[in-house]
Structures are given as C-alpha cells and as structure tokens.
Design an enzyme around this catalytic site. Structure first.
Site, mmCIF file in Angstrom:
data_model
loop_
_atom_site.group_PDB
_atom_site.id
_atom_site.type_symbol
_atom_site.label_atom_id
_atom_site.label_comp_id
_atom_site.label_asym_id
_atom_site.label_seq_id
_atom_site.Cartn_x
_atom_site.Cartn_y
_atom_site.Cartn_z
ATOM 1 N N SER A 32 0.820 -1.200 0.000
ATOM 2 C CA SER A 32 0.000 0.000 0.000
ATOM 3 C C SER A 32 0.861 1.261 0.000
ATOM 4 O O SER A 32 1.955 1.287 0.580
ATOM 5 C CB SER A 32 -0.903 0.004 1.235
ATOM 6 N N THR A 40 -5.610 2.726 -7.297
ATOM 7 C CA THR A 40 -6.901 2.694 -6.610
ATOM 8 C C THR A 40 -7.688 3.962 -6.917
ATOM 9 O O THR A 40 -7.219 5.067 -6.645
ATOM 10 C CB THR A 40 -6.701 2.550 -5.089
ATOM 11 N N HIS A 56 -13.719 -1.659 -2.100
ATOM 12 C CA HIS A 56 -12.784 -1.273 -1.041
ATOM 13 C C HIS A 56 -13.104 -2.007 0.264
ATOM 14 O O HIS A 56 -12.979 -1.460 1.358
ATOM 15 C CB HIS A 56 -12.812 0.236 -0.809
ATOM 16 N N TYR A 63 -2.637 5.675 -4.728
ATOM 17 C CA TYR A 63 -3.915 6.374 -4.669
ATOM 18 C C TYR A 63 -3.934 7.551 -5.639
ATOM 19 O O TYR A 63 -2.891 8.090 -6.023
ATOM 20 C CB TYR A 63 -4.164 6.916 -3.254
ATOM 21 N N LYS A 77 -7.990 -0.432 -9.689
ATOM 22 C CA LYS A 77 -8.693 -1.076 -8.570
ATOM 23 C C LYS A 77 -9.838 -0.201 -8.069
ATOM 24 O O LYS A 77 -9.658 0.987 -7.829
ATOM 25 C CB LYS A 77 -7.716 -1.337 -7.418
#
Length: 378
Positions: free
Chosen positions: A106, A155, A275, A129, A251
């Site tokens: 992440s 994401t 999520h 992100y 994603k």
C-alpha cells in the site's frame, strides 16, 4: 495456536491487538451493509459436486501479467499493515513470495518500498492512490520502478474517504484519540513489546518524505484527507499509463461502463472491488458486480476481484463468477496480527489446500478450468 480458518485468525487478532487497530481492519463504512454482503453473497453461492472424474492431480498454477504463480491468489494492499506485526509488510511479503504469490504494498504502508522490496525474495506489486499532489505521485512511481515493482495497482474509488464510524469509537480518530490509543496499548503488553517498541519506527515509510520523520497518525490522517482528489477523471490518468511501463491495474471498479473505460485507458487489468465495504455503504457486493464486468470486458484485460474472501472455496467462487485471480485483504492481516509471517504462511497454505479440495470434489483438475459451470444456480 490452532488455526484452521480465517475466523480463527480473526479471533486471535482481536485478542492480541489494541482495539483501534482491530476495528480499523475489521470495520467498514456506515452501517457496514456492504461489508457484510461481500462475505454473505459470496458464501451463499452453491457449487456443483461432480463424481468419477480423474482428480488425482490438482494444478492451481496460473499466470498473471506474464508471470507464473503458484495459485491465483494475491496479497492485496492494506494500509497500516506494518502495525499489525513487527515490520509487518516485510513479513507478509516473504510469506507470499515463498509460495510463489504476489504481495502488493500500500501507499500508506508503515514499511517503505525499498525496505519491503529488499526483504522479499520476489518482485512486489505497488498500490497508488489518486491524490492532489501529482509531484508526490510521480516520485512514488519513480521509486516503484527503481525497486522493480512487478505491477502498479491504481486505486480509484476514494475521491473522498468513506464514513468509517468504528474509527471514531475506537480511538483511531475522534476526541482524545491519542490518549485512548495509549490506554489500549497498555492493555495489550505482547503487542506493545513486539510491535509498539521493537517495531519502530512507526512512521508511514512512503509518505515520510512529505510529512517528515516525526509524523504521527494525526498528521497522516490530516494529510490523506486533504490530498484525496474529487476532481479526478479518466483523462487525468493518461499520464499514469504513459509514465508506467509495466502492468497497470485499476482497482475499485463496480460498473461495466467504468470497466470499459479502463479498457480504453489501456489498463492491463482491473480489480472488481468496493474497497472491502469501506467506501460507499450500500454499494453492490463484489460477488454481485463481478459477472457483468467480466462479460463487459471479455478478454480485453485481466479481471481480478476482492471483497469477502475468507477461504479457498471463496477463491474458487470468485473465479467461477469471472475473476482470473483474487486479492486477499482482511484475511491476511488477521493472520499477520495473530502470528506474523508464520501466520500469513499458514493462512495461504490453508487456502491453497481448500482450493485443491474444492476442485477435487467439483470434478475439476485445474484452476484454468474454473468457470460458471461450477456454480449450482438451482
């Protein structure tokens, strides 16, 4: 500890972790309707049992984005997972690599990209992100390239944070949060010694260049909330596709039209995901959303999925609905919290064993043969 299921690891994690950490990984947004439906809708699918087939040898091997895997399983990106065991991301990455499976780090991990890449015997994936600070994103992309990341997971389902009520009650946020967390840590001496003291530093390794090395949870939450970008559109992602030469995976897709946009962008894959029920409460479960998306994109890109997967049988169910691989989230973090690297390894071994048993009883000898014919829709 005897663990024969994800739920066993979950109970062990609850006993070991301070409440704010357990609730952060265990909870969802709003009333947690989507969180529950992810698991319930998937578990509600029935499989066909077939007999007198030659299932003496079950082959789970597969390939994703040109790389051979031992099974169609990926450890998905989970923020703060380095707080669940000492330098937790490095432990999970090793457990996955030892079984020929990818680990995805992440953006908001405790351990930085270079630390995890150095600890893993195999290339890791990296999750990014959509945030306002494009310079920071470009820097992370460059670092991911330098560390040999095998894929970029972008994401897109967090233009704003979901309403995660448990966090305010548990002390991750809300009034007197730091004091409440400290009191909880005192009640978990094993975690406090192994992770709280020996697991330092507790900064977010990939974000530290922006926040500074002395930043804490409050700084992180404030920065992240201020940097989500609600203005982002598909055309704004074109520079990501141009800048990243490896596999690009989008994603957070739940609608066929968005999946088609991912194809037009030139993505190599997508993850059907809500999520983990942590964003729009009341959104479709992954199990319900997956079939129409798989049909919409066909062979144009690789379809992965996450959400509610708690067993090897659930992996088979997701693949029967149209996924070519499955990302684990909460399940591997429960195992990490319960028993570190050994726990993650044990969970993966259990899931692989359950997949073999499920396929054998369904009369299927290979993961490549999994399709909708395994589902009993009567």
């Amino acid at each position: 500890m005897i663990a024969t299921s994800t739920e066993d690891f979950r109970r062990a994690a609850r006993r070991r972790l301070p409440r704010f950490l357990f609730d952060y990984i265990d909870g969802g947004s709003g009333d947690e309707l989507t969180l529950r439906s992810n698991a319930e809708d998937l578990a509600g699918l029935r499989l066909r049992q077939r007999v007198l087939k030659d299932v003496s040898s079950i082959d789970l091997s597969t390939a994703l984005f040109g790389h051979a895997l031992g099974a169609p399983i990926v450890l998905g990106p989970v923020g703060l997972s380095g707080m669940y065991a000492r330098r937790g991301e490095t432990q999970a990455a090793r457990a996955a690599a030892q079984r020929g499976l990818p680990f995805c780090l992440s953006t908001v991990s405790v351990c930085a990209l270079d630390e995890v890449a150095a600890a893993s015997p195999a290339p890791i994936w990296f999750q990014l992100y959509v945030i306002r600070d494009r310079g920071f994103m470009r820097d992370l992309l460059a670092r991911a390239k330098a560390e040999g990341a095998g894929a970029l997971v972008f994401t897109v389902d967090m233009p704003v944070p979901g309403a995660r009520r448990r966090d305010a009650h548990s002390g991750l946020s809300g009034p007197m949060a730091a004091l409440r967390r400290y009191a909880q840590v005192l009640g978990r001496p094993d975690w406090a010694w192994d992770v709280g003291l020996r697991g330092r530093p507790h900064q977010l390794g990939n974000v530290a260049p922006v926040l500074g090395k002395t930043s804490g949870l409050e700084d992180f939450m404030g920065w992240l909330g201020a940097n989500f970008d609600p203005t982002i559109q598909w055309r704004d992602l074109e520079w990501i596709r141009d800048a990243w030469e490896g596999p690009l995976i989008i994603k957070g897709v739940l609608e066929p039209d968005d999946a088609r946009d991912a194809v037009r962008l030139g993505a190599d894959g997508l993850v059907v995901s809500n999520h983990g029920g942590r964003q729009l409460d009341g959104a479709l479960s992954t199990a319900r959303a997956l079939p129409s998306i798989a049909e919409a994109v066909g062979d144009d890109l690789t379809v992965l999925a996450d959400g509610g997967v708690r067993s090897g049988m659930d992996v088979v169910r997701m693949m029967a609905l149209g996924a070519q691989g499955v990302l684990l989230g909460r399940a591997w973090v429960y195992a990490l919290a319960a028993a570190g690297e050994a726990g993650v390894g044990r969970l993966l071994d259990l899931m692989i064993s359950e997949m073999r048993t499920t396929l054998a009883l369904a009369g299927v000898a290979s993961a490549r043969e999994i399709d909708a014919r395994l589902l009993d829709l009567r």
